[in-house]
Write an enzyme that holds these catalytic residues in place. Sequence first.
Site, PDB file in Angstrom:
ATOM      1  N   HIS A 186       0.614  -1.001  -0.032  1.00 12.06           N
ATOM      2  CA  HIS A 186      -0.305   0.030   0.195  1.00 12.06           C
ATOM      3  C   HIS A 186       0.931   1.303   0.017  1.00 12.06           C
ATOM      4  O   HIS A 186       0.194   2.682   0.524  1.00 12.06           O
ATOM      5  CB  HIS A 186      -0.952  -0.222   1.186  1.00 12.06           C
ATOM      6  CG  HIS A 186      -1.359  -1.506   1.585  1.00 12.06           C
ATOM      7  ND1 HIS A 186      -2.734  -1.819   0.797  1.00 12.06           N
ATOM      8  CD2 HIS A 186      -1.210  -1.730   2.361  1.00 12.06           C
ATOM      9  CE1 HIS A 186      -3.224  -2.868   1.202  1.00 12.06           C
ATOM     10  NE2 HIS A 186      -2.349  -3.122   2.370  1.00 12.06           N
ATOM     11  N   SER A 307      14.447  21.674 -16.281  1.00  8.29           N
ATOM     12  CA  SER A 307      13.897  22.594 -16.024  1.00  8.29           C
ATOM     13  C   SER A 307      13.928  23.677 -16.098  1.00  8.29           C
ATOM     14  O   SER A 307      14.709  24.859 -16.130  1.00  8.29           O
ATOM     15  CB  SER A 307      12.784  22.868 -14.562  1.00  8.29           C
ATOM     16  OG  SER A 307      12.224  23.827 -14.799  1.00  8.29           O
ATOM     17  N   LYS A 313      16.356  21.610 -10.613  1.00 10.11           N
ATOM     18  CA  LYS A 313      14.839  20.390 -10.896  1.00 10.11           C
ATOM     19  C   LYS A 313      16.121  19.703 -12.125  1.00 10.11           C
ATOM     20  O   LYS A 313      16.339  20.263 -12.223  1.00 10.11           O
ATOM     21  CB  LYS A 313      13.660  20.712 -11.869  1.00 10.11           C
ATOM     22  CG  LYS A 313      12.751  21.344 -10.918  1.00 10.11           C
ATOM     23  CD  LYS A 313      12.027  20.804 -10.127  1.00 10.11           C
ATOM     24  CE  LYS A 313      11.330  19.644 -10.948  1.00 10.11           C
ATOM     25  NZ  LYS A 313      10.038  20.060 -10.960  1.00 10.11           N
ATOM     26  N   GLU A 320       9.501   8.852 -16.658  1.00  4.63           N
ATOM     27  CA  GLU A 320       8.331   8.744 -17.223  1.00  4.63           C
ATOM     28  C   GLU A 320       7.773   8.661 -18.078  1.00  4.63           C
ATOM     29  O   GLU A 320       6.755   8.220 -18.800  1.00  4.63           O
ATOM     30  CB  GLU A 320       8.396  10.833 -16.102  1.00  4.63           C
ATOM     31  CG  GLU A 320       8.713  10.460 -15.058  1.00  4.63           C
ATOM     32  CD  GLU A 320       8.561  12.897 -15.116  1.00  4.63           C
ATOM     33  OE1 GLU A 320       7.715  13.445 -14.349  1.00  4.63           O
ATOM     34  OE2 GLU A 320      10.040  12.809 -15.735  1.00  4.63           O
ATOM     35  N   LYS A 355      -0.305  -2.129 -39.464  1.00  6.83           N
ATOM     36  CA  LYS A 355       0.752  -2.401 -39.054  1.00  6.83           C
ATOM     37  C   LYS A 355       1.421  -1.552 -38.963  1.00  6.83           C
ATOM     38  O   LYS A 355       2.475  -1.074 -37.951  1.00  6.83           O
ATOM     39  CB  LYS A 355       1.374  -1.881 -40.942  1.00  6.83           C
ATOM     40  CG  LYS A 355       1.485  -3.337 -41.266  1.00  6.83           C
ATOM     41  CD  LYS A 355       1.105  -3.632 -42.986  1.00  6.83           C
ATOM     42  CE  LYS A 355       0.642  -4.255 -44.369  1.00  6.83           C
ATOM     43  NZ  LYS A 355      -0.983  -4.310 -43.793  1.00  6.83           N
TER      44      LYS A 355
END
Length: 494
Positions: A186, A307, A313, A320, A355
Amino acid sequence: MAKRPVKQTRRKAPLRGRLHPALPVEGATQAPKKWSGRFAEGLDPRALAFGQSVHFDQKLAGYDIQGSLAHARMLGKIGVLKASEVTQIVQGLEEIGREISSGRFEFKAELEDVHRNIEAALMAKIGSVGGKLHTARSRNDQVALDFRLYCRDQTRALLTALVGLEKVFLKLAKDYSEVLMPGYTHLQRAQPILFSHHLLAYVEMWDRDRSRLEQALERMNVLPLGSGALAGTSFALDREQVARELGFREVSHNSLDAVSDRDFAIELASVASLLMMHLSRLSEELILWSSSEFGFLELPQSFCTGSSMMPQKINPDIPELIRGKTGRVYGHLLGLLTLMKSLPLAYNKDMQEDKEAVFDLCETVLQSVEVMAAMMAQAKPNQERMRQAVSDSLLLATDLADWLVEQGSDFRQAHEVVGQVVRYALEQGKGLTELTLVELKKFSPLLTEAVYRRLTPEQAVAARRVMGGTARPNVLREIARLEQRLASFSLPKK
Ligand code: ARG
């Protein structure tokens, strides 16, 4: 060989490369060519632009030529073609093959698809002898053949790539075999595990993916050529010879099925979807692990992006994108299933739509596996952060309960007692192992000094010696077993 000049087409500027099907075919306003004597009119340019497939099925050109070479040689062997005709056809096809691979070949949209493009080029080169190649053949069995050859190669490439990825993971598992981390359920911290045990879970999944790919390969490896348009052919073809030459394990047994079956492609798409699901779950974890919240893993900067606004960043674009492309692959699977679900036997033009989906999904999956392997080969676990996370003594609650059972409690009672201990510890702002023996004894007389020795993450891991458990000797044995499996892997012949 007598070379004829390639016939001028109606279009001035030849159509090259990937054409959008909706584009009008340039020059097609001039008198359109008729299909055959049966037609009083030529094809409307809009119908042509809509129906042509050469901008994508030219990817099959190499397979088309391979299939035609085998077909021509076999027609020679059974006496339908003269030896000299076979030679001319073979040389012509080989020349076309070279033109295509060097980018000198002009695919023409008005010739609709790759098959007619190659046949027309052959006839332009060697004249009417080229027209004999299509004896006992239809584009229906031809395209079924080309598509199987394509899928076969893609499956083999995927198998090779998967082996590479598994090797990367086994190396990581070996290099960091002493590193502990929390295992989760969880997405809540659950119990201490070895980082390597977590990595090997993925190797298990990919091992199953490989076995599914091998089985799919076996089923797709059947020769459809010789089925004609739908009913077979009146020529006494030696299909076995064609199968041998092209490396097929057997010839198809029902012509209707052979020209209209796309199970092999859908099976590949579904195996590929499972594989993408595995990659996507891993990607999700890599994204979480490389966040500041987890900080378990550093992805190589050469696989991350920054970024344009926020200078701090470092974004995990690759996982992703793999996660995102998984949706795209599932979409193709569903598209293919839907495409086929209402088609009456045998061939229907709808099937031309198979295709692009399969090309795109094969390329997407292969790239995903390869980029994942390359990225993970340079990934570095942050052992400090994992150590911190696994030191959360609440992860040892199960071990405390197990210990109570070892001292004679029944598990349900032990579970209840430990639940109370945990609540008390949290109220006191203490970890489980920070509670004194006096405090512990309030919950159960069975608790003694000895329990502290058991309540460490190392002990928790070491105790799980059951087959398939996270104890280090198990994990090392599994690494050795998987390494051996990979070492003995050989790519199925065809
Ligand atoms: N381009 C067609 C396809 O991809 C080839 C087979 C065409 N057959 C036909 N009867 N029109 O399916």
